[in-house]
Design a protein around this motif. Sequence first.
Motif, PDB file in Angstrom:
ATOM      1  N   GLU A   1      94.940  55.911  21.469  1.00 30.76           N
ATOM      2  CA  GLU A   1      96.001  56.250  20.527  1.00 30.76           C
ATOM      3  C   GLU A   1      96.920  55.048  20.348  1.00 30.76           C
ATOM      4  N   ASN A   2      97.782  55.126  19.350  1.00 27.76           N
ATOM      5  CA  ASN A   2      98.821  54.125  19.089  1.00 27.76           C
ATOM      6  C   ASN A   2      98.285  52.709  18.878  1.00 27.76           C
TER       7      ASN A   2
ATOM      8  N   ASP B   1      98.984  59.408  17.232  1.00 29.69           N
ATOM      9  CA  ASP B   1      99.844  59.637  18.395  1.00 29.69           C
ATOM     10  C   ASP B   1      99.578  61.039  18.932  1.00 29.69           C
ATOM     11  N   LEU B   2      98.978  61.110  20.121  1.00 29.62           N
ATOM     12  CA  LEU B   2      98.632  62.412  20.710  1.00 29.62           C
ATOM     13  C   LEU B   2      99.854  63.239  21.080  1.00 29.62           C
ATOM     14  N   GLU B   3     100.950  62.588  21.428  1.00 28.97           N
ATOM     15  CA  GLU B   3     102.161  63.350  21.764  1.00 28.97           C
ATOM     16  C   GLU B   3     102.693  64.088  20.532  1.00 28.97           C
TER      17      GLU B   3
ATOM     18  N   ARG C   1      98.530  66.912  19.131  1.00 31.41           N
ATOM     19  CA  ARG C   1      97.508  67.113  20.166  1.00 31.41           C
ATOM     20  C   ARG C   1      96.119  67.373  19.566  1.00 31.41           C
TER      21      ARG C   1
ATOM     22  N   ALA D   1      93.003  64.862  19.577  1.00 28.82           N
ATOM     23  CA  ALA D   1      92.230  64.514  20.774  1.00 28.82           C
ATOM     24  C   ALA D   1      90.739  64.389  20.472  1.00 28.82           C
TER      25      ALA D   1
ATOM     26  N   ASP E   1      94.530  59.186  25.486  1.00 33.06           N
ATOM     27  CA  ASP E   1      95.975  59.065  25.687  1.00 33.06           C
ATOM     28  C   ASP E   1      96.309  57.740  26.358  1.00 33.06           C
TER      29      ASP E   1
ATOM     30  N   ASN F   1      99.503  55.834  28.321  1.00 31.99           N
ATOM     31  CA  ASN F   1     100.781  56.126  28.967  1.00 31.99           C
ATOM     32  C   ASN F   1     101.832  55.168  28.417  1.00 31.99           C
ATOM     33  N   GLU F   2     102.697  55.703  27.547  1.00 35.21           N
ATOM     34  CA  GLU F   2     103.748  54.865  26.958  1.00 35.21           C
ATOM     35  C   GLU F   2     104.940  54.686  27.898  1.00 35.21           C
TER      36      GLU F   2
END
Length: 139
Positions: free
Chosen positions: A43-44, A90-92, A95, A98, A125, A127-128
């Motif tokens: 992501e991102n 962006d998974l956050e 969702r 995925a 995902d 981890n930001e």
Amino acid sequence: MLSVVVRDKQGANCTGTVRIKVLKVYNPPLDLLLVSQNVSIFENQGPEDIVATVRDNLTLPDALYTFVKDYPHFKIGREDGVIRTAYNLDLEAERALAQSVLLVRAYSVAMERSATATVTVNVLDVNEFPPFCSPSVFV
């Protein structure tokens, strides 16, 4: 074999035979190099991030690529079959991103053939917010 008789108004005629031979023409089917792909991306990575490529096995000069239905998170290059992200995934925020199953159609207008591929996209995902310790030094 076809017999033909031609007559004029005075009654004169001539006959002949026409032989028709139907030749078998082999047109290879439009096949894809990978009918099914399973890819993972992070992501991102931003918009326009390359996800996968769908290609035909004949490299037809007029081969075109399109999605079978609308996938708003992705887009595909009509001439090159390159699948890219449409925007920053962006998974956050979403969702449902995925896993996406994309159906891609390759087709040749001139040869009147098409084929369909399945591309399963897994968005991983990132981890930001890395862990931190406070205080940073322990004695």
